[in-house]
Write a protein that holds these residues in place. Structure first.
Motif, short mmCIF file in Angstrom:
data_model
loop_
_atom_site.label_atom_id
_atom_site.label_comp_id
_atom_site.label_asym_id
_atom_site.label_seq_id
_atom_site.Cartn_x
_atom_site.Cartn_y
_atom_site.Cartn_z
N TYR B 222 0.89 -1.23 0.11
CA TYR B 222 0.07 0.12 0.07
C TYR B 222 0.79 1.35 -0.13
N LEU B 223 1.78 0.99 0.45
CA LEU B 223 2.91 2.23 0.53
C LEU B 223 3.34 2.70 -0.89
N THR B 224 3.69 1.60 -1.61
CA THR B 224 4.16 1.77 -3.21
C THR B 224 2.93 2.12 -4.26
N GLY B 225 1.90 1.39 -3.78
CA GLY B 225 0.84 1.29 -4.61
C GLY B 225 1.17 0.47 -5.81
N GLU B 226 2.30 -0.40 -5.88
CA GLU B 226 2.75 -1.34 -6.80
C GLU B 226 2.46 -2.62 -6.30
N GLU B 227 2.79 -3.60 -7.35
CA GLU B 227 2.68 -5.09 -7.21
C GLU B 227 4.20 -5.75 -7.19
N PRO B 228 4.69 -6.33 -6.28
CA PRO B 228 6.10 -6.73 -6.49
C PRO B 228 6.01 -7.81 -7.51
N VAL B 229 7.29 -7.66 -8.43
CA VAL B 229 7.50 -8.67 -9.46
C VAL B 229 8.45 -9.77 -8.96
#
Lengths: 367, 367
Positions: B222-229
Motif C-alpha cells: 500500500y505504500l508503493t501502490g505497486e505489485e512486486p515482481v
C-alpha cells in the motif's frame, strides 16, 4: 583535541626518532609513537583521519603519499611533514628506506588497495587499509599472504569497532541484554553525487555494496559475532541514471546466521540510511545514526520500556582509537581485532551477495 | 466512544428494522445502519471489533456466531443481541433467513475463512473476512467467485487502510513527499505465547507470515501502490522450540517492485517489531508503531530536518472506519478499497515467499 596536544605531536615529529627493524620497534618503550604514512590524500584521509592523530596516544603522522604535488605541499605544511617524507606514487617504494614510517595507511580507491598494501608489506611496513579491503577475495588473500611473508601486521579500517556506542551495542547484543538476538536490521545508504571514483567500477569494484553497504554487512557480523551461512540478495539499479552506468545502486540482502539470527540489510546509493537494530526476545537495541563519524544515538527497549542510552563523552574519537589500536598492536605484538581476515570475511560475503543478486538464488557461504 | 452513543446503537438494535433483498437495502436511506453478524468470538472480535460498532455511522452489530454457548450468552447480553440472532456453527446457514444481517464478518482461524465466507455468500450475505484472507490462492479465488456468483460484496479486514497515519503515509509516499521512494523497510513481529491456534498449522495455514508478517507485506504494497515482481525470502525456525513444531518462526523477505523500489520485510514470532520506513531520495517517512490498534507515531526526515508529524485526533477509530466503509459500499454500491482481490494479491505473494524460502531461490511473481 587541544592546541597543546597538537603542538606536542608536531614537536614530536620534528624529533626524528630513528629505529631500525621491526623487532627493535616492538621492544620500544610505549612512549615511542608509531609513525604512519597516509597514502591517498582524498577527503576521508584529509578531513577525518589526519586531524585525529592529534588525539592519539601511540600514533603520529610522519609521511604523505599523493599524486598531487599541491596536496603534498599543503598537507605537508599543515602537519609539519618534511619534504623528505612526502612521496609521489612513483616514489612510493622508497618508503622502505624511511625508518620513521612504521605503518602505511592505504586510503586509495578500492581497486588500488591490494597493490599498495602488498607493496607496503614488501617495503617492510605494517599495513592499515581502508574498507572494503579490496575488490575480490583473491586480492584479500594476496594481501594477507604478503603481510604474513613480510612479517608485518595488517589491519582494516573498520572504525566503528573503536566507537564507544558500537562497542556497547556489541557487548549488549552478545550478552543477550534484550534476550537472545533474533533479528538484526542494518540500513546504510546515501544519495550519491555524480562524478566520483566510487561510481567508476574499475576504481571502486562495485557500487553501494563496496562503499556504504559494507557497514550494514559488517554490523550484522560484529553484532552477532557469527559468520553467515547463507545470503539472498536483490539488486535494483536504474541503468538510465548516468550515475549507475557501471555500478549498482541499491542492493539489499538477507543473511542467515548459524544460531538462527536473520539480518535484513539495506545498501543504497539513492536514499539516506544509517542505522541498525538488534531485536531480541525481550526488546531491542537501536542505533541511529549508527556508523556516522560522530553523534551516535542509542535507544533501548526492554520489557516494554523504551529509553535512550547515553555514554559519558570520551576523549578519544573512533578515528584516534583505530590509529592507536594498530600502534598498540605493533608495540605489544598483538593481532589487530580487525585484521586482514576480517576484511576477507566481508569480501567473501560481498561476492556471495553479488552472485545471489545476479543469479536470483540464495547462496550458501563457507563449508 | 461515549456511553450515549453506545446506548443509541443498542436502542437501534432493538428496533428490528426488516428489509428484504440486496437491491432494497442498497436503495435504503443512509440513516439505515448496515447489520453485521460476527462469526467467531475470540479476543480480536470481542475486544477490538465489537466495541467499535459504537463509533460507527453506518454499521451496527446485529448477530453473533460462536461454538461456545457461554460466549453467545455473555456477548449477546452485553450488546443486546436477541436470542434469535445468536447462532452456533451448526445453525450458521440459518443466517440466510435473518434479514437484519447484511454482512457476515468472519473472524475465525485462517483455515476456516474460505468455508465460512463462501457459506455466507451462499446465504446471500455480504462478506467481511479477516486477513489473511485464506490459507491459499485457490481458496481466495473460490471466495471471490462465490461472492461474485451471489452478487455480494467481499472485503478483507485490512484495518490500517482506515487508520489516519497510515492513510497519510500512503499519500506522502505516493506523492513523493521525500522524493521518489527507493527503499521500504517494514518490520512486524511479537514473541508468541504457546498454546494458540496460530501455532497449529491446520488452523493457521502457517506461522508468523500468516499472522503478523502480512502487515509488513501489505504495507510494502500500500505504500508503493505497486505489485512486486520478485521475492527472495529466508526462513529461520528453531524446530526444537515446542511453539514451532508445525509453523515457521521468522521469515524475512525482499520484494522488488516494477518502479525499482525494494522492500526489506521482517516477520517474526520471536521478537517485537511494529514499524515501517519509506526512504526516498530526499529523506524518509517513519512510522513506529505503524499498524498497532492505536498510538501510531510518524516521524519525517526531509532535506536534513527530522520532525514528528502529528494529526488532529479524529473521532473514528480504524476499526469503526473499516466497519463503516463496508457499510457505505453496500449503501452506495461501490467496491471496497480492500476487496477480495487485495487479499488474493497478498496470498499470491505469501505463497511465493514460502516457495522462495523453501527452495532457496528468488521467485518471480505474476506474468
Amino acid at each position: 583535541m587541544t592546541t597543546g596536544s597538537r603542538r606536542e605531536i608536531l614537536a614530536g615529529l620534528g624529533a626524528g626518532m630513528v629505529l631500525t627493524g621491526l623487532a627493535a620497534r616492538a621492544a620500544t618503550a610505549p612512549t615511542r609513537k608509531i609513525g604512519y604514512a597516509i597514502v591517498g590524500l582524498g577527503s576521508y584521509a584529509t578531513r577525518q583521519i589526519m586531524p585525529n592523530f592529534a588525539g592519539c596516544d601511540h600514533a603520529r603522522l610522519v609521511a604523505l603519499v599523493s599524486g598531487t604535488p599541491a596536496k603534498l605541499d599543503q598537507y605537508g605544511a599543515d602537519y609539519g611533514i618534511p619534504k623528505t617524507h612526502r612521496y609521489s606514487y612513483a616514489q612510493f617504494d622508497r618508503i622502505r628506506d624511511n625508518p620513521d614510517i612504521d605503518v602505511v595507511y592505504v586510503v586509495l580507491p578500492n581497486s588500488l588497495h591490494a597493490e599498495y598494501s602488498i607493496r607496503a608489506a614488501q617495503a617492510g611496513k605494517h599495513v592499515m587499509c581502508e574498507k572494503p579491503m579490496a575488490v575480490s577475495v583473491a586480492e584479500c588473500q594476496a594481501m594477507i599472504a604478503a603481510c604474513k611473508k613480510a612479517g608485518t601486521k595488517l589491519m582494516i579500517g573498520y572504525r566503528s569497532r573503536f566507537e564507544p556506542y558500537n562497542r556497547l551495542a556489541i557487548d549488549l547484543a552478545r550478552s543477550a541484554h534484550v534476550g537472545p538476538t533474533q533479528i538484526i536490521t542494518a540500513d546504510h545508504g546515501f544519495p550519491i553525487r555524480p562524478d566520483q571514483w566510487r561510481l567508476d567500477r574499475p576504481l571502486s569494484g562495485g557500487g553501494s555494496m563496496m562503499d556504504i553497504g559494507i557497514y550494514s554487512l559488517n554490523a550484522a557480523r560484529y553484532l552477532t559475532g557469527e559468520e553467515p551461512v547463507a545470503v539472498s540478495a536483490v539488486e535494483s539499479t536504474d541503468k538510465s541514471d548516468p550515475r549507475f552506468r557501471t555500478v549498482e545502486d541499491k542492493i539489499n540482502f538477507l543473511l542467515r546466521f548459524p544460531s538462527g539470527i536473520v539480518a535484513n540489510c539495506v545498501s543504497s546509493y539513492s536514499s539516506s540510511h544509517n542505522g541498525y537494530r538488534v531485536s531480541g526476545t525481550q526488546g531491542w537495541i537501536d542505533m541511529e545514526p549508527a556508523t556516522s563519524y560522530s553523534g551516535q544515538m542509542m535507544t533501548i527497549r526492554k520489557d516494554g520500556v523504551t529509553a535512550p542510552r547515553t555514554l559519558p563523552a570520551t576523549g578519544k574519537t573512533q578515528f584516534a582509537g583505530q590509529l592507536d589500536h594498530m600502534a598498540e598492536c605493533i608495540i605489544s605484538g598483538a593481532t589487530p581485532i580487525v585484521a586482514g581476515e576480517e576484511g576477507l570475511a566481508d569480501l567473501r560475503i560481498i561476492e556471495a551477495i553479488y552472485r545471489s543478486a545476479a543469479e536470483g538464488r540464495g547462496v550458501r557461504i563457507g563449508a
